[in-house]
Write an enzyme that holds these catalytic residues in place. Structure first.
Site, PDB file in Angstrom:
ATOM      1  N   CYS A  96       5.763  -5.659 -11.913  1.00 48.71           N
ATOM      2  CA  CYS A  96       6.682  -4.911 -12.576  1.00 48.71           C
ATOM      3  C   CYS A  96       8.076  -3.826 -12.061  1.00 48.71           C
ATOM      4  O   CYS A  96       7.995  -3.036 -12.585  1.00 48.71           O
ATOM      5  CB  CYS A  96       7.239  -5.177 -14.268  1.00 48.71           C
ATOM      6  SG  CYS A  96       5.950  -7.041 -14.631  1.00 48.71           S
TER       7      CYS A  96
ATOM      8  N   PRO B 267     -10.522   5.601  15.922  1.00 51.04           N
ATOM      9  CA  PRO B 267      -9.735   4.305  15.728  1.00 51.04           C
ATOM     10  C   PRO B 267     -10.051   3.590  14.632  1.00 51.04           C
ATOM     11  O   PRO B 267     -10.813   3.186  14.333  1.00 51.04           O
ATOM     12  CB  PRO B 267      -9.816   3.257  17.082  1.00 51.04           C
ATOM     13  CG  PRO B 267     -11.232   3.500  17.836  1.00 51.04           C
ATOM     14  CD  PRO B 267     -11.081   5.269  17.110  1.00 51.04           C
TER      15      PRO B 267
END
Ligand SMILES: *Cc1c(COP(=O)(O)O)cnc(C)c1O
Length: 425
Positions: A346, A276
């Site tokens: 951006c 996991p």
């Protein structure tokens, strides 16, 4: 369940006020909770034990490879699943015994295989015939047989996001289900290989048990076939993939998952390895950020925060949802407004949430992205030349910076101008 909660009107990680950490390390930063890591690990381990399984939990380090996080889990008995030499070095630096380390991944280089063999790790999960041959050569050159599980691709649909499903036959992972027997035959004849088991990993953020059950039934059939061929299978590595709640999901409990393993594979007399990642660390981490500007657009309000897609990539990459909440506890019944929460990068994709209902916030206010402990810092980059952000681990009323923010000087020191530019600087 996690240990991030409001206390005296302010968000805390265990007993530490988030604002106190922010004042010390600056924003943005990741914050992890030791108690939450420990709780997730022990609940999972105990569920496997309660199902009567002889199981080793190898934390999939790629979800969060910080060595303090790995160490926290290792002290409770966890092993590590690594996918590169870098992660193997992190697991070793964190103090994970080699006998509890599994090396997975579709493109291990000769150097990586040599390093892993030299360290004497528990096993290497091999994903192709060329890798099998190369590993045999590397191990035989050292006069040993490397314990190997072959990762098979059971061709099941994990029903998860296309970018994180791995168990379909068109995915790049593992050996095709239908060819597994033949490849085991090859492996059994190679001088540097000791076949010990079968491995599979079908995807990430699974919210249903059925795909696991389908895959495990196929693994069971394969084990029977291989045993009939005289190949000793004594370990089954079942991968990771159990999901966590980000929004409205209700993933199966560890107990229900363990019961599926017991019902499908429990009588095969094999040591079970599980890997996991997200399950152990997802809810044990938050990303703390600060509002830079509140910008009133033509049709909506933007909260421009100092964290960006380079720090937490999941929303831009998978349209992932993260809960967002203020560090100052909103008064009961306080007003809410709909805002777009965006970073400074951006790109339009640098949007964490659209039209999210939040209490009104002002420049300078702290806010938090929840469930950011898995695939958060691990996937971050320096896009827009933004330094990687610090990671902080909290334990009770104490905290430590477990990964420092690099300086701009550190970042620029890796770059240089070639001689042909001359030196008149
Ligand atoms: C990514 C990965 C894991 C962990 O996946 P989670 O969804 O984070 O549990 C386990 N095993 C392998 C081979 C992986 O690639």
């Amino acid at each position: 369940m996690n240990h991030f909660h409001y206390l005296n009107g302010e968000l805390h990680a265990e007993s530490v006020a988030i604002s106190r950490i922010a004042a010390r390390v600056g924003t943005p930063f990741y914050c992890y909770s030791t108690a939450t890591l420990a709780r997730h690990y022990t609940v999972f381990r105990d569920a496997l034990a309660a199902a009567g399984l002889d199981a080793t939990v190898c934390f999939a380090c790629k979800a969060n490879p910080n060595i303090a996080v790995i160490r926290t889990l290792a002290e409770l008995g966890a092993g590590a699943d690594v996918v590169s030499e870098g992660e193997l070095r992190q697991a070793l630096a964190a103090g994970v015994p080699p006998a509890r380390i599994v090396f997975s991944g579709v493109g291990k280089t000769r150097h990586e295989l040599e390093f892993a063999v030299a360290k004497g790790i528990l096993q290497i999960n091999v994903e192709s015939e060329p890798e099998l041959r190369l590993l045999s050569e590397v191990a035989a050159a050292r006069g040993i047989r490397m314990p190997v599980s072959i990762r098979v691709n059971p061709d099941v649909d994990a029903g998860t996001h296309a970018k994180i499903t791995t168990g379909k036959k068109e995915n790049k992972f593992g050996i095709e289900w239908t060819r597994a027997r033949e490849v085991y035959g090859l492996a059994a004849g190679l001088p540097g290989i000791e076949v010990v088991g079968v491995a599979c990993h079908i995807g990430s953020q699974l919210t249903e048990l059925e795909p696991f059950r389908d895959a495990f039934v196929r693994v069971r059939d394969l084990v029977a076939m291989l045993r009939a061929d005289g190949i000793q299978i004594r370990r089954l590595d079942l991968g990771g993939g159990l999901g966590v709640p980000y929004e409205h999901e209700s993933p199966p409990s560890p107990a229900a998952y363990a019961e599926v393993i017991r019902a499908t594979l429990g009588d095969l007399n094999c040591r079970i390895i599980v890997e996991p990642g997200r399950l152990l660390v997802g809810n044990a981490g938050i990303l703390v950020s600060k509002v830079i500007y509140v910008k009133e657009g033509a049709t909506r309000t933007f909260l421009i925060v100092d964290a960006a897609m380079n720090d937490l990539m999941r929303p831009a990459l998978y349209d992932a949802h993260h809960a967002i909440f203020p560090v100052a506890e909103p008064a009961a019944g306080s007003a809410r407004i709909e805002v777009d929460v965006v970073g400074p990068v951006c790109e339009t994709g640098d949007t964490f949430a659209k039209q999210r209902s939040l209490p009104p916030m002002r420049a300078g206010d702290l806010l938090v992205f929840g469930t950011a402990g898995a695939y958060g810092a691990a996937m971050s980059s320096t896009y827009n030349t933004r330094p990687l952000i610090p990671e902080v681990l909290v334990k009770d009323d104490d905290f430590a910076v477990v990964r420092a923010r690099p300086s701009y000087e550190d970042m620029l020191a890796l770059e240089s101008l070639p001689d042909w530019f001359g030196h008149e600087g």
